[in-house]
Design a protein around this motif. Structure first.
Motif, mmCIF file in Angstrom:
data_model
loop_
_atom_site.group_PDB
_atom_site.id
_atom_site.type_symbol
_atom_site.label_atom_id
_atom_site.label_comp_id
_atom_site.label_asym_id
_atom_site.label_seq_id
_atom_site.Cartn_x
_atom_site.Cartn_y
_atom_site.Cartn_z
ATOM 1 N N GLN A 33 59.788 8.508 11.556
ATOM 2 C CA GLN A 33 60.153 9.243 12.771
ATOM 3 C C GLN A 33 59.856 8.445 14.039
ATOM 4 O OE1 GLN A 33 61.642 12.265 13.079
ATOM 5 N NE2 GLN A 33 61.764 12.612 10.874
ATOM 6 N N VAL A 34 58.891 7.533 13.965
ATOM 7 C CA VAL A 34 58.482 6.800 15.164
ATOM 8 C C VAL A 34 58.742 5.301 15.058
ATOM 9 C CG1 VAL A 34 56.728 8.488 15.821
ATOM 10 C CG2 VAL A 34 56.096 6.612 14.299
ATOM 11 N N ALA A 35 58.977 4.799 13.841
ATOM 12 C CA ALA A 35 59.181 3.358 13.651
ATOM 13 C C ALA A 35 60.547 2.927 14.175
ATOM 14 C CB ALA A 35 59.060 3.006 12.177
ATOM 15 N N ASN A 36 60.614 1.686 14.614
ATOM 16 C CA ASN A 36 61.906 1.113 15.013
ATOM 17 C C ASN A 36 62.336 -0.020 14.070
ATOM 18 O OD1 ASN A 36 59.752 -0.503 16.108
ATOM 19 N ND2 ASN A 36 61.253 -1.577 17.362
ATOM 20 N N LYS A 37 61.482 -0.318 13.074
ATOM 21 C CA LYS A 37 61.809 -1.326 12.073
ATOM 22 C C LYS A 37 61.540 -0.746 10.687
ATOM 23 C CE LYS A 37 62.822 -5.014 14.606
ATOM 24 N NZ LYS A 37 64.090 -5.769 14.477
ATOM 25 N N ILE A 38 62.247 -1.283 9.689
ATOM 26 C CA ILE A 38 62.021 -0.850 8.314
ATOM 27 C C ILE A 38 62.014 -2.070 7.403
ATOM 28 C CG2 ILE A 38 64.502 -0.396 7.956
ATOM 29 C CD1 ILE A 38 63.623 1.887 6.022
ATOM 30 N N LEU A 60 56.682 -11.065 14.131
ATOM 31 C CA LEU A 60 55.240 -10.845 13.998
ATOM 32 C C LEU A 60 54.515 -10.619 15.330
ATOM 33 C CD1 LEU A 60 54.360 -13.274 11.063
ATOM 34 C CD2 LEU A 60 54.899 -10.833 10.988
ATOM 35 N N PRO A 61 54.792 -11.395 16.376
ATOM 36 C CA PRO A 61 54.072 -11.121 17.631
ATOM 37 C C PRO A 61 54.285 -9.705 18.150
ATOM 38 C CG PRO A 61 55.124 -13.280 17.722
ATOM 39 C CD PRO A 61 55.640 -12.598 16.496
ATOM 40 N N ARG A 62 55.465 -9.157 17.946
ATOM 41 C CA ARG A 62 55.740 -7.796 18.417
ATOM 42 C C ARG A 62 54.937 -6.767 17.615
ATOM 43 N NH1 ARG A 62 59.793 -6.774 21.769
ATOM 44 N NH2 ARG A 62 60.088 -4.697 20.852
ATOM 45 N N LEU A 63 54.711 -7.027 16.326
ATOM 46 C CA LEU A 63 53.870 -6.141 15.530
ATOM 47 C C LEU A 63 52.418 -6.211 15.981
ATOM 48 C CD1 LEU A 63 55.259 -6.668 11.913
ATOM 49 C CD2 LEU A 63 55.271 -4.533 13.204
ATOM 50 N N VAL A 64 51.952 -7.415 16.254
ATOM 51 C CA VAL A 64 50.565 -7.599 16.700
ATOM 52 C C VAL A 64 50.324 -6.868 18.014
ATOM 53 C CG1 VAL A 64 48.887 -9.294 17.525
ATOM 54 C CG2 VAL A 64 50.259 -9.791 15.485
ATOM 55 N N VAL A 70 55.050 -12.689 6.394
ATOM 56 C CA VAL A 70 54.099 -13.760 6.711
ATOM 57 C C VAL A 70 54.212 -14.900 5.701
ATOM 58 C CG1 VAL A 70 51.647 -14.337 6.917
ATOM 59 C CG2 VAL A 70 52.493 -12.179 7.845
ATOM 60 N N VAL A 71 54.403 -14.557 4.422
ATOM 61 C CA VAL A 71 54.412 -15.561 3.365
ATOM 62 C C VAL A 71 55.800 -16.145 3.136
ATOM 63 C CG1 VAL A 71 53.933 -15.980 0.923
ATOM 64 C CG2 VAL A 71 52.435 -14.482 2.244
ATOM 65 N N HIS A 72 56.822 -15.300 3.186
ATOM 66 C CA HIS A 72 58.153 -15.734 2.758
ATOM 67 C C HIS A 72 59.196 -15.744 3.875
ATOM 68 C CE1 HIS A 72 56.731 -15.553 -1.371
ATOM 69 N NE2 HIS A 72 56.261 -14.349 -1.135
ATOM 70 N N GLY A 73 58.864 -15.208 5.042
ATOM 71 C CA GLY A 73 59.815 -15.227 6.139
ATOM 72 C C GLY A 73 60.013 -16.628 6.688
ATOM 73 N N SER A 74 61.182 -16.872 7.254
ATOM 74 C CA SER A 74 61.433 -18.175 7.877
ATOM 75 C C SER A 74 60.628 -18.291 9.160
ATOM 76 C CB SER A 74 62.923 -18.321 8.184
ATOM 77 O OG SER A 74 63.297 -17.426 9.218
ATOM 78 N N PRO A 75 60.388 -19.512 9.658
ATOM 79 C CA PRO A 75 59.677 -19.661 10.938
ATOM 80 C C PRO A 75 60.345 -18.873 12.061
ATOM 81 C CG PRO A 75 59.820 -21.772 9.824
ATOM 82 C CD PRO A 75 60.648 -20.820 9.021
ATOM 83 N N GLU A 76 61.669 -18.849 12.086
ATOM 84 C CA GLU A 76 62.382 -18.107 13.131
ATOM 85 C C GLU A 76 62.122 -16.614 12.997
ATOM 86 O OE1 GLU A 76 65.322 -15.515 14.712
ATOM 87 O OE2 GLU A 76 65.250 -15.998 12.559
ATOM 88 N N MET A 82 47.154 -11.046 10.739
ATOM 89 C CA MET A 82 48.307 -11.868 11.122
ATOM 90 C C MET A 82 47.854 -13.279 11.496
ATOM 91 S SD MET A 82 50.994 -9.925 10.912
ATOM 92 C CE MET A 82 51.552 -8.225 11.028
ATOM 93 N N PRO A 83 48.701 -14.285 11.286
ATOM 94 C CA PRO A 83 48.335 -15.650 11.654
ATOM 95 C C PRO A 83 48.016 -15.773 13.147
ATOM 96 C CG PRO A 83 50.268 -15.646 10.244
ATOM 97 C CD PRO A 83 50.016 -14.218 10.613
ATOM 98 N N GLU A 84 47.080 -16.651 13.457
ATOM 99 C CA GLU A 84 46.645 -16.808 14.849
ATOM 100 C C GLU A 84 47.775 -17.288 15.757
ATOM 101 O OE1 GLU A 84 42.531 -18.400 15.488
ATOM 102 O OE2 GLU A 84 42.694 -18.860 13.346
#
Length: 386
Positions: A160-165, A110-114, A98-104, A54-56
């Motif tokens: 079963q455990v994910a909250n995002k898809i 992404l921070p929540r995934l990290v 990371v590549v195509h998502g908007s800055p918002e 992920m980006p720094e």
């Protein structure tokens, strides 16, 4: 791995330190109880390993596929596919965002995934499409403020455990598109089980990390959860395909290495007719051949990773690495069971679990036949056969 570069050895040591807290019995228990390795996932997040690629600016390390493959190789060496699959999608699965998502969107997701606060599953495969991704029928109909989505997904890991898809849909029927790859749209959205039915699929191995059928019936998804432009989702998906093949190759090789280590140890310790069975060439030669094949597969994996990180074409190498790595890993696990004899069939020695788990790498994320078709067409310039 990867010519023993010092920076990669440091990653290997750091990941191994986390993995060392989780021994054979932990993984056997997860498998036996079909328990997702939450504790391991949390430990990897706490030590920062979920954000390797992920980006720094979002809390990640901003590293490449060589580093990600080193992480996954080390993880799989300790905990096989159960461990690898629990964090695999964090490595390159969110790459379209990371590549195509908007800055918002990037700031929101992404921070929540990290940090391991969100877990994401991948909704791509469908019962009647399989590897023919352009034939998916899950459809997103535009409405005020977003889309209404209906369809069905198969083999959705960790639902079963994910909250995002990360959800691939059609927004234009295939028959109405100029090209089959047009009209496909990608979403990153909430996995709301009150609106989506998630049905676990009983399976042969890796029981701790669930696979599922997901039923979606007229679920509203806001426009802000669409990744990139409408109709270009197939191209966005391609960004993560070669890295995934490289990571799966590294994982399969690692499981094979773990099985080979156990087999060699057993061959040294097991005495029959007053001599260790490892003195017999009938035991030695198959194990030695497994080592040779694992090393050769790793060289192809290293080459594919080097090309990808250098922004050079690597489709042939990434696919070849996956083919060779999966076959070499599988053969090493099978030979380990055979070396253990009857005890290889017993859960006590863990090698039967490694064999069950490594088999997955020969099946997913792409079949061996499709890989060979790709090589035939793209490398050997032979006509398309399907």
């Amino acid at each position: 791995m990867f010519a023993d570069a010092p920076e990669l050895l440091a990653i290997q040591e750091g990941v191994a330190a986390v993995c060392g807290r989780f021994g054979d019995e932990y993984w056997a228990q997860c498998d036996r109880e079909e328990h997702f390795p939450t504790e391991f996932h949390r430990a990897m997040a706490t030590d920062g390993w979920l954000g390797v690629t992920m980006p720094e600016r979002f809390g990640g390390a901003g590293l490449g596929v060589r580093e990600a493959a080193t992480v996954m190789h080390t993880v799989a060496r300790h905990g096989a596919m159960t461990a690898a699959s629990s964090i695999h999608i964090n490595m390159f699965g969110p790459h379209p965002v990371v590549v195509h998502g908007s800055p918002e969107q990037q700031e929101r997701w992404l921070p929540r995934l990290v940090r391991g606060e969100d877990q994401v599953c991948f909704g791509v495969t469908e019962p009647n499409a399989g590897l023919d991704t352009t034939s998916i029928t899950t459809f997103a109909k535009r409405v005020e403020g977003g889309y209404r989505i209906s369809g069905r997904k198969m083999w959705t890991t960790t639902a079963q455990v994910a909250n995002k898809i990360l959800l691939l849909t059609r927004t234009t029927p295939k028959a109405e598109c100029a090209r089959p790859t047009d009209g496909i749209t990608l979403f990153y959205t909430d996995l709301d089980r009150s609106q989506m039915e998630v049905r676990r699929i009983p399976k042969h191995g890796r029981a701790a990390v669930d696979s599922n059928a997901v039923f979606i019936d007229d679920v509203f998804v806001p426009e802000g959860d669409r990744v990139g432009e409408e109709g270009k989702g197939f191209r966005y998906l391609l960004d993560g395909l070669n890295p995934e093949r490289i990571l799966v190759a590294a994982e399969a090789i690692a499981i094979g290495e773990a099985a080979l280590h156990r087999a060699a140890q057993y061959a040294r310790d097991r005495t029959v007719f007053n001599r260790p069975i490892g003195m017999n060439q009938g035991i030695q030669h198959p194990l030695a051949e497994c080592w040779v094949n694992l090393q050769a597969a790793m060289l192809m994996t290293e080459r594919a990773a080097e090309l990808y990180d250098g922004n050079r074409p690597c489709g042939a190498e990434a696919n070849s690495a996956k083919l060779l790595g999966a076959r070499a890993g599988y053969q090493a696990c099978l030979q380990s069971v055979m070396t253990h004899g009857g005890m290889g069939y017993a859960k006590e020695y863990h090698v039967e679990r490694l064999l069950r788990e490594v088999l997955l790498t020969r099946l997913a994320p792409v079949s061996e036949q499709m890989i060979l078709c790709f090589i035939a067409e793209r490398v050997l310039d032979l006509p398309k056969s399907y």
